[in-house]
Design a protein around this motif. Structure first.
Motif, mmCIF file in Angstrom:
data_model
loop_
_atom_site.group_PDB
_atom_site.id
_atom_site.type_symbol
_atom_site.label_atom_id
_atom_site.label_comp_id
_atom_site.label_asym_id
_atom_site.label_seq_id
_atom_site.Cartn_x
_atom_site.Cartn_y
_atom_site.Cartn_z
ATOM 1 N N VAL A 1 -0.579 19.081 4.516
ATOM 2 C CA VAL A 1 0.379 18.007 4.791
ATOM 3 C C VAL A 1 0.664 17.155 3.567
ATOM 4 C CG1 VAL A 1 0.876 15.992 6.244
ATOM 5 C CG2 VAL A 1 -0.368 17.942 7.192
ATOM 6 N N SER A 2 -0.339 16.921 2.744
ATOM 7 C CA SER A 2 -0.196 15.918 1.699
ATOM 8 C C SER A 2 -0.634 16.434 0.342
ATOM 9 C CB SER A 2 -1.040 14.682 2.060
ATOM 10 O OG SER A 2 -1.064 13.776 0.981
ATOM 11 N N GLY A 3 0.125 16.093 -0.686
ATOM 12 C CA GLY A 3 -0.281 16.403 -2.043
ATOM 13 C C GLY A 3 -1.122 15.304 -2.649
ATOM 14 N N THR A 4 -1.074 14.111 -2.047
ATOM 15 C CA THR A 4 -1.823 12.956 -2.547
ATOM 16 C C THR A 4 -2.964 12.651 -1.594
ATOM 17 O OG1 THR A 4 0.210 12.055 -3.492
ATOM 18 C CG2 THR A 4 -1.661 10.562 -3.291
ATOM 19 N N ARG B 1 -4.663 18.985 -5.781
ATOM 20 C CA ARG B 1 -5.147 20.136 -6.544
ATOM 21 C C ARG B 1 -6.293 19.741 -7.472
ATOM 22 N NH1 ARG B 1 0.329 20.723 -6.135
ATOM 23 N NH2 ARG B 1 0.643 19.420 -7.968
ATOM 24 N N THR B 2 -6.210 18.540 -8.053
ATOM 25 C CA THR B 2 -7.276 18.071 -8.939
ATOM 26 C C THR B 2 -8.565 17.866 -8.167
ATOM 27 O OG1 THR B 2 -5.653 16.974 -10.358
ATOM 28 C CG2 THR B 2 -7.945 16.259 -10.558
ATOM 29 N N ILE B 3 -8.465 17.275 -6.973
ATOM 30 C CA ILE B 3 -9.648 17.015 -6.162
ATOM 31 C C ILE B 3 -10.225 18.317 -5.636
ATOM 32 C CG2 ILE B 3 -10.445 15.909 -4.037
ATOM 33 C CD1 ILE B 3 -8.384 13.688 -4.656
ATOM 34 N N ARG B 4 -9.380 19.247 -5.244
ATOM 35 C CA ARG B 4 -9.843 20.556 -4.794
ATOM 36 C C ARG B 4 -10.616 21.255 -5.918
ATOM 37 N NH1 ARG B 4 -11.038 24.054 -0.671
ATOM 38 N NH2 ARG B 4 -9.042 24.024 0.398
#
Length: 323
Positions: A216-219, A235-238
């Motif tokens: 749902v969210s990119g942020t 993506r950075t957190i993943r």
């Protein structure tokens, strides 16, 4: 704090017009109950689009949402909507909608009656039309005249979302909105949140399920034990989560030979061998899981079992606190 306005844009049939842009700000916010700290020094700024509030159960997500919605006063810090505090400010509800995790729904009402009552409480000029539009947004027209007590949990969730959207709020807060929804309902709700965010609304939804937030969210705002552990692009957190140290239980046809071979692998930081098999500590999840099949094949060993031993959300998120 300055705010900006967005022009009203045409939308699909049945959808309300795009609202004026609103910004929700939290500055050094804490909330405690006696000696228990539920939220600890959280700062964030939420603007148009969809943001996911991710964290394990008990991380403080609900407390944070209730402070944003003006239901709770911060013990320290400030929560503002467009520069005005949300606490003891009923005017914020003209621009804000909330779907709480707890179901506070009169089950003897039909969905239409429930949403219409919400429209009337907001003193909308045409409550019947507002209710019709909100029910259409969540695709509940065919069931709107049934009592809510006859609904599945997912249908009750959709009725509650309709009630929260009936006054076209600029900000929508949802606490675990996908709970109880079947796959089709979840897909529709995800599409709805995308459309609302693209139309200029500020959407924040909480979840303890990583995949829901990813779809749902990119942020993402990640909460752990009341603290903001990570914030930013999903993506950075993943990547942080994937690259963290991991512990695996490994069973094979020759555990001793596999242990010796794995000690030469760069991604492996430790190997323990006992009667039950191998415990392998890896510094990089992706590198280890790619290397293991290659190493086993090269030594003629068959891997019978590979089980991550520290995959709980609490373990994953606690790593982010320390990262």
């Amino acid at each position: 704090m300055s705010t900006t306005s967005a022009d009203t844009r045409p939308t699909a049939a049945g959808e309300p017009p795009a609202p004026t842009v609103s910004t929700l700000e939290l500055a050094g916010v804490s909330r405690w109950y006696g000696n228990v700290v539920a939220v600890n020094d959280v700062s964030m700024s939420l603007g148009p689009g969809v943001t996911g509030l991710l964290g394990p159960n008990g991380a403080g997500k609900t407390t944070l949402l209730h402070m944003m919605a003006g239901f709770l006063a911060p013990s320290r810090g400030a929560v503002t909507l467009d520069g005005r505090p949300t606490w003891r400010n009923p005017d914020v509800y003209r621009r804000l909608g909330l779907v709480s995790e707890r179901e506070a729904v009169h089950t003897f009402l039909t969905a239409h009656e429930f949403v219409l009552a919400s429209a009337k409480l907001h003193r909308l000029p045409d409550p019947a039309e507002a209710a019709r539009r909100a029910i259409a947004l969540v695709e509940m027209e065919s069931a709107q005249d049934r009592r809510i007590g006859t609904y599945s949990k997912g249908m009750r969730q959709r009725a509650r979302v309709a009630a929260a959207l009936v006054h076209d709020p600029q900000v929508l807060l949802l606490d675990e909105p996908f709970n109880g929804m079947d796959p089709r309902q979840r897909l529709h709700m995800m599409e709805l949140l995308h459309r609302l965010g693209d139309a200029g609304r500020t959407i924040l939804f909480s979840s303890h399920i990583l995949e829901e937030v990813e779809q749902v969210s990119g942020t993402v705002q990640v909460m752990v034990a009341g603290r903001l552990a990570a914030s930013g692009d999903f993506r950075t957190i993943r990547r942080l989560m994937t690259n963290r140290p991991h512990v695996f239980a490994v069973r094979s046809t020759d555990d001793r030979a596999l242990a010796v071979a794995l000690m030469a692998e760069a991604s492996v930081t430790g190997v323990e061998l006992d009667r039950t098999g191998l415990t392998v500590r890896a510094g990089d999840y992706g590198a280890f899981t790619r290397a293991l099949p290659r190493i086993a094949l090269a030594h003629g060993i068959r891997v019978r079992q590979l089980v991550p031993e520290d995959e709980s959300l609490e373990s994953v998120f606690s790593y982010l606190v320390e990262a």
